[in-house]
Design a protein around this motif. Sequence first.
Motif, short mmCIF file in Angstrom:
data_model
loop_
_atom_site.label_atom_id
_atom_site.label_comp_id
_atom_site.label_asym_id
_atom_site.label_seq_id
_atom_site.Cartn_x
_atom_site.Cartn_y
_atom_site.Cartn_z
N SER A 127 87.69 35.95 -15.51
CA SER A 127 88.71 35.52 -14.55
C SER A 127 88.21 35.63 -13.12
O SER A 127 88.45 34.74 -12.30
CB SER A 127 89.99 36.36 -14.72
OG SER A 127 90.58 36.13 -15.97
N ALA A 128 87.50 36.71 -12.81
CA ALA A 128 86.95 36.88 -11.46
C ALA A 128 85.92 35.80 -11.16
O ALA A 128 85.89 35.24 -10.05
CB ALA A 128 86.33 38.27 -11.32
N ALA A 129 85.08 35.48 -12.14
CA ALA A 129 84.08 34.43 -11.94
C ALA A 129 84.75 33.09 -11.65
O ALA A 129 84.32 32.35 -10.75
CB ALA A 129 83.18 34.31 -13.17
N ARG A 130 85.80 32.79 -12.38
CA ARG A 130 86.54 31.53 -12.14
C ARG A 130 87.17 31.53 -10.75
O ARG A 130 87.12 30.53 -10.03
CB ARG A 130 87.63 31.34 -13.20
CG ARG A 130 87.09 30.96 -14.55
CD ARG A 130 88.22 30.77 -15.54
NE ARG A 130 87.68 30.45 -16.85
CZ ARG A 130 88.25 30.76 -17.99
NH1 ARG A 130 89.40 31.39 -18.00
NH2 ARG A 130 87.70 30.43 -19.13
N PHE A 131 87.79 32.65 -10.38
CA PHE A 131 88.45 32.74 -9.09
C PHE A 131 87.46 32.54 -7.95
O PHE A 131 87.68 31.74 -7.04
CB PHE A 131 89.14 34.10 -8.96
CG PHE A 131 89.79 34.33 -7.61
CD1 PHE A 131 91.04 33.82 -7.34
CD2 PHE A 131 89.13 35.05 -6.63
CE1 PHE A 131 91.63 34.02 -6.11
CE2 PHE A 131 89.71 35.26 -5.40
CZ PHE A 131 90.97 34.74 -5.13
N PHE A 132 86.34 33.26 -8.02
CA PHE A 132 85.38 33.19 -6.92
C PHE A 132 84.59 31.88 -6.91
O PHE A 132 84.19 31.41 -5.86
CB PHE A 132 84.48 34.42 -6.90
CG PHE A 132 85.22 35.64 -6.46
CD1 PHE A 132 85.66 35.76 -5.14
CD2 PHE A 132 85.55 36.65 -7.35
CE1 PHE A 132 86.38 36.86 -4.72
CE2 PHE A 132 86.28 37.75 -6.94
CZ PHE A 132 86.69 37.87 -5.61
N THR A 133 84.42 31.28 -8.07
CA THR A 133 83.81 29.94 -8.11
C THR A 133 84.72 28.95 -7.40
O THR A 133 84.26 28.14 -6.59
CB THR A 133 83.55 29.50 -9.57
OG1 THR A 133 82.63 30.42 -10.16
CG2 THR A 133 82.96 28.10 -9.62
N ALA A 134 86.02 29.03 -7.69
CA ALA A 134 86.99 28.14 -7.02
C ALA A 134 87.01 28.41 -5.52
O ALA A 134 87.09 27.46 -4.71
CB ALA A 134 88.38 28.34 -7.62
N GLN A 135 86.93 29.69 -5.11
CA GLN A 135 86.90 30.02 -3.68
C GLN A 135 85.67 29.43 -3.00
O GLN A 135 85.74 28.90 -1.90
CB GLN A 135 86.92 31.54 -3.50
CG GLN A 135 88.19 32.21 -3.92
CD GLN A 135 89.39 31.77 -3.11
OE1 GLN A 135 89.31 31.52 -1.91
NE2 GLN A 135 90.52 31.61 -3.78
#
Length: 136
Positions: A122-130
């Motif tokens: 989830s963190a990887a997805r969030f920071f990729t989107a950021q």
Amino acid sequence: NIEATFKDYNMLAEKQAKDPENGPYDAYGGGKSHDKWGKKFFHNLPMETSDAFHVAIVTPVIHYCMGGLKINGGAEVMDASDKVIGGLYGAGEAAGGIHGNNRLGGNSLLDCVVFGRVSGRSAARFFTAQNIKYIE
């Protein structure tokens, strides 16, 4: 006195072995016992005062924390209003409520591994989107 205690313990174990279903006490985990504390299984008998014994100092410690941050299925931390706090993730003992009112023994490692992986993804997805937002 230790001799009397061992004699009593050995007698209870012998009674339990001969008649395991008809003791006067309810047994721990079901059934009946001759032991007033509900013990049904006796090992390493007979006990004798001449046996070798190992002694250790036992101190109280926190074994597992049942409280913590509220998380959703994506391991995202929730605030008091059940709204996601963006970019904050929880797993293991930092997260509370996963196990309900009680935790089954052995589940803490599974809790850490499963929600550790979920929170990482989830963190990887969030920071990729950021990062994509930042680049655009």
